[in-house]
Design a protein around this motif. Structure first.
Motif, PDB file in Angstrom:
ATOM      1  N   ALA A 154      40.812  85.565  80.414  1.00 40.14           N
ATOM      2  CA  ALA A 154      41.363  86.039  79.146  1.00 40.14           C
ATOM      3  C   ALA A 154      40.791  87.402  78.782  1.00 40.14           C
ATOM      4  CB  ALA A 154      41.071  85.027  78.049  1.00 40.14           C
ATOM      5  N   VAL A 155      39.469  87.566  78.981  1.00 37.04           N
ATOM      6  CA  VAL A 155      38.846  88.821  78.550  1.00 37.04           C
ATOM      7  C   VAL A 155      39.312  89.984  79.405  1.00 37.04           C
ATOM      8  CG1 VAL A 155      36.641  90.016  78.433  1.00 37.04           C
ATOM      9  CG2 VAL A 155      36.864  87.760  77.479  1.00 37.04           C
ATOM     10  N   VAL A 206      47.459  86.893  76.052  1.00 36.08           N
ATOM     11  CA  VAL A 206      46.424  85.943  76.463  1.00 36.08           C
ATOM     12  C   VAL A 206      47.020  84.560  76.665  1.00 36.08           C
ATOM     13  CG1 VAL A 206      44.293  84.848  75.774  1.00 36.08           C
ATOM     14  CG2 VAL A 206      44.579  87.251  75.449  1.00 36.08           C
ATOM     15  N   LEU A 226      37.663  82.076  80.184  1.00 38.48           N
ATOM     16  CA  LEU A 226      37.185  83.153  79.313  1.00 38.48           C
ATOM     17  C   LEU A 226      37.230  84.487  80.045  1.00 38.48           C
ATOM     18  CD1 LEU A 226      35.885  83.442  76.493  1.00 38.48           C
ATOM     19  CD2 LEU A 226      33.709  83.450  77.622  1.00 38.48           C
TER      20      LEU A 226
END
Lengths: 316, 214
Positions: free
Chosen positions: B106-107, B138, B103
């Protein structure tokens, strides 16, 4: 200040409907599940019988428990009752106490009730309760986070964190219903609801030590206190499920006004039947997840909600 | 937003979900099946783009992606799995921490793309808005993270294929005639899969710090 009787009537209808209907949905869901499993199953109104039976019995309190143990079931019931009159679970229109909190406040109230229940379970001094608390706390890391992030997602779509405006916005803007953020917030909330109501891939209900999560908290309770505790957790299930239905899954169809509030009760029952059918389908087609996998399950729910929230921000 | 753009967004989100699923999946055969699913979804996005832009090229591209990338590459990969294919797996643990790290990757990737690439580099996109470029980026980042996070060689190769899937997806959104990209990327992948299958025979697992040993 003049009293608006229509408003009082609507508030009373919503409150009483939530408190007295929630055991009915538990009964319906149990009955439907037993029909799918080709058993006869308990009657639909069995939860009411359970509550009446338990209310007539004597409560036993552990010797070294303090007053917290005795008062917490009432406090938790009160907190859940408060939530039931501040979010649109029956009526899509502001009522007496609506202005007190918004979505985030509702999520924090859920957190408060969960916290005092954990406190009472620790207070009982039972080992099983203590490990139940440990489990609930370690799962709560992700479940409470998901609850709050999902509400942020709603706020992002509608520009407000007021649940009534959200419901209204989704009814009047069908295109908002299909945005990525909303779809994945719905999925995450459904996963969270399955966890919170203790249904099958997670199954936290029951008193088997291997899998018990939520019931460990009420392990030492008996009699009247147990009845209040159970009733409170049924109200909690009803509230979460109704938020899922009215804000995420099926926001349409609710009526306004005093008569509308009465009409909303059968409408909510119909909506709940849809949700119960979905849940029974999931419950009877999946195997039980091992206890240490529940964290994975919840982290996936958290990931889905947070990730697509950020996507919503970027895509706009 | 009309229905077709919404459909394209949903399918792009589905590619992301498959990327996360591959990241968490211990069984190699299941990972390969998911790569097939991802390729088929990218093919469907290509069909949707064909309808969106009224351009027949995208239909051919979609068919190419589904058959070559989805089935041929996966067939070549699946042949490399040792005996008792359905049971062959890499022992993984710590799903929540892997997910949270993915996460973060990806962020951070999204924000780099959003604030740097959007504002400075990309000016013209075949798809209406250029925000959609975030999805392929992503997928590429998750492919790289897959290579970092796993030890098994086949899992590494799958991470590479996923990265290339992201490049194809980006080309679908970015360039009006994406055939060249698909063909070059496909040749790339075929060559790599063939080489990697030899490597996979040689060493099936890569442990930490192995490369630093003299």
């Amino acid at each position: 200040m003049a009293v608006d009787f229509a408003l009082v009537a609507e508030t009373l209808i919503q409150f009483l409907a939530v408190v007295f209907l929630c055991p009915f949905f538990i009964g319906v869901s149990n009955k439907l599940k037993s029909i799918v499993e080709s058993r006869n199953g308990p009657s639909i109104i069995q939860p009411y019988y359970d509550i009446i039976k338990l209310l007539q019995k004597e409560s036993i309190v552990p010797g070294n428990a303090s007053n917290i143990f005795i008062y917490v079931p009432y406090l938790a019931f009160g907190v859940y009752s408060l939530i039931s009159i501040v979010i649109p679970v029956i009526l899509p229109q502001p009522i007496y106490f609506t202005a007190t909190v918004d979505f985030l406040g509702g999520a924090l109230l859920f957190g408060l009730a969960g916290f005092i229940k954990m406190l009472a379970a620790m207070d009982s001094g039972n080992n099983f309760s203590a490990f139940g608390v440990a489990r609930v706390a370690s799962f709560g890391v992700f479940s409470e986070g998901t609850l709050i992030v999902v509400f942020f997602a709603v706020a992002l779509i509608t520009g407000t964190i007021n649940p009534y405006v959200t419901n209204n916005f989704l009814v009047s803007n069908p295109s908002a219903y299909l945005t990525i953020t909303h779809v994945f917030a719905t999925i995450a909330f459904l996963m969270l609801f399955i966890f919170e109501s203790g249904r099958l891939p997670v199954e936290s209900s029951g008193l088997m030590e291997f899998g018990m999560v939520e019931d460990a908290l009420s392990y030492e309770y008996s009699g009247k206190l147990l009845a209040i505790n159970k009733w409170g957790s049924w109200i909690k299930q009803y509230l979460l499920g109704s938020v899922l239905l009215n804000v995420f899954l099926i926001p349409w169809g609710l009526q306004t006004g005093v008569l509308g509030a009465l009409e909303d009760i059968p409408i909510m029952i119909l909506k709940w039947l849809v949700l119960i059918v979905i849940l029974v389908f999931i419950e009877t087609s999946l195997a039980k997840m091992r206890l240490f996998k529940i964290q994975d399950y919840l982290s996936i729910a958290f990931l889905i909600s947070l990730f697509f929230l950020i996507f919503g921000l970027v895509i706009g | 937003m009309n229905l077709i753009t919404e459909l394209i967004y949903m399918l792009s989100a589905a590619t992301l979900l498959t990327a996360f699923y591959i990241l968490l999946q211990p069984f190699i055969q299941s990972m390969i099946r998911t790569i097939i699913t991802q390729s088929v979804v990218i093919g469907l996005i290509s069909f949707a783009m064909a309808y969106y832009l009224r351009n027949i090229d995208f239909i051919l591209l979609g068919l190419l992606v589904i058959f070559l990338r989805g089935f041929l590459v996966s067939y070549l990969l699946e042949r490399q799995i040792p005996k008792r294919k359905e049971l062959f797996r890499e022992y993984t643990k710590g799903t929540p921490s892997t997910l949270l790290t993915a996460l973060i990757v990806a962020v951070v990737g999204i924000f780099i793309v959003y604030f740097y690439v959007f504002s400075n580099l990309i000016t013209d996109v075949a798809f209406g808005t250029n925000n959609i470029i975030v999805f392929p980026f992503v997928v590429i980042f998750l492919g790289i993270f897959q290579i970092l996070a796993r030890r098994n060689t086949l899992a590494h190769v799958i991470g590479y294929v996923e990265q290339e899937n992201g490049i194809v997806l980006m080309s679908i959104f970015l360039i009006p005639v994406p055939f060249i990209v698909e063909l070059t990327v496909f040749l790339d992948v075929i060559a790599l899969v063939l080489i990697a299958s030899i490597v996979a025979r040689e060493t099936s697992e890569h442990k930490n710090l192995e490369e630093l040993r003299g």
